[in-house]
Write an enzyme that holds these catalytic residues in place. Structure first.
Site, mmCIF file in Angstrom:
data_model
loop_
_atom_site.group_PDB
_atom_site.id
_atom_site.type_symbol
_atom_site.label_atom_id
_atom_site.label_comp_id
_atom_site.label_asym_id
_atom_site.label_seq_id
_atom_site.Cartn_x
_atom_site.Cartn_y
_atom_site.Cartn_z
ATOM 1 N N ASP A 5 31.240 20.882 44.036
ATOM 2 C CA ASP A 5 32.598 20.823 44.570
ATOM 3 C C ASP A 5 33.222 22.212 44.623
ATOM 4 O O ASP A 5 32.793 23.123 43.908
ATOM 5 C CB ASP A 5 33.487 19.937 43.677
ATOM 6 C CG ASP A 5 32.996 18.512 43.585
ATOM 7 O OD1 ASP A 5 32.262 18.063 44.483
ATOM 8 O OD2 ASP A 5 33.368 17.843 42.603
ATOM 9 N N LYS A 6 34.268 22.327 45.402
ATOM 10 C CA LYS A 6 34.969 23.603 45.569
ATOM 11 C C LYS A 6 35.419 24.178 44.222
ATOM 12 O O LYS A 6 35.346 25.379 43.997
ATOM 13 C CB LYS A 6 36.178 23.407 46.496
ATOM 14 C CG LYS A 6 36.923 24.666 46.815
ATOM 15 C CD LYS A 6 38.066 24.373 47.783
ATOM 16 C CE LYS A 6 38.857 25.631 48.058
ATOM 17 N NZ LYS A 6 39.981 25.372 48.956
#
Length: 175
Positions: A41-42
Site C-alpha cells: 500500500d501507499k
C-alpha cells in the site's frame, strides 16, 4: 532482480498520473520491463521485489506455493493472546473476505503494541483489515521478509540493490 526498501507515499504501480511510483525510484535505463512482485500500500514501507522475469514472480505470488510474508506492525491498543488465537484460526472479515490462518507474534503490548505478522496470502489491505476486525487500527506497517529473503538493513528507504545469486536461488527454492 532488485530489492527495494519502499518508502511511504509511493505507490506500487508502473505508471500513475497523480502519485509517484516505485519505478520512478529507478534510473530510466533500468525500468524497461521491470515490475513489482506483489504490492505494498501507499503508506506501507519495506521489502519489495522488482524483476523483469515473470516465472519467479508468479511462483512467489501463487497461493499454492505458500511463500510466507512477514510484516512488522504497530497498532493502537493492547495486543493479547486472544488476538494471536484469532489470527491463527483465520478470520472472516466484515465484507465476507476469508483470511487464512496467520501468525501473530507480540513484541510489545500496551496502549500501542508492536508485533510480527506472518501471512501466506496477500489480500487487499489484509493486515490492516485483520487488525481493524480486532478493534486495533494499524499505525505503521513494514514488510521485512518474503520467503527466505529478508530486507537488507543497509538499504535506506527509497534505495535498491541487485539481489545476489544466492538470494535468487533461495527464493526459487522457497516458491
Amino acid at each position: 532482480y532488485y530489492m527495494l526498501n519502499k518508502p511511504m507515499g509511493v505507490i506500487t504501480a508502473s505508471r500513475d498520473e497523480r502519485h509517484d511510483t516505485v519505478l520512478e525510484l529507478f534510473p530510466a535505463e533500468l525500468r524497461r520491463g521491470l515490475f513489482a512482485v506483489g504490492r505494498l500500500d501507499k503508506d506501507t514501507v519495506g521489502l519489495l521485489l522488482l524483476t523483469n522475469e515473470g516465472g519467479l514472480a508468479h511462483d512467489l505470488l501463487s497461493p499454492r506455493h505458500h511463500v510466507d510474508k512477514v510484516y512488522r506492525v504497530r497498532v493502537t491498543g493492547c495486543l493479547t493472546e486472544e488476538d494471536c488465537r484469532a489470527f491463527a484460526a483465520g478470520m472472516v472479515l466484515g465484507d465476507g473476505t476469508v483470511c487464512q490462518s496467520a501468525g501473530l507474534e507480540i513484541l510489545q503490548a500496551g496502549e500501542e503494541s508492536e508485533a510480527l505478522v506472518t501471512l501466506r496470502e496477500g489480500k487487499f489491505h489484509q493486515v490492516k483489515r485483520m487488525f481493524a476486525q480486532r478493534g486495533k487500527p494499524v499505525s505503521y506497517l513494514e514488510r521485512i521478509q518474503m520467503g527466505k529473503l529478508t530486507l537488507d538493513p543497509a538499504l535506506s528507504r527509497g534505495t535498491f540493490r541487485f539481489l545476489r545469486e544466492e538470494e535468487v536461488e533461495a527464493l526459487r527454492n522457497n516458491s
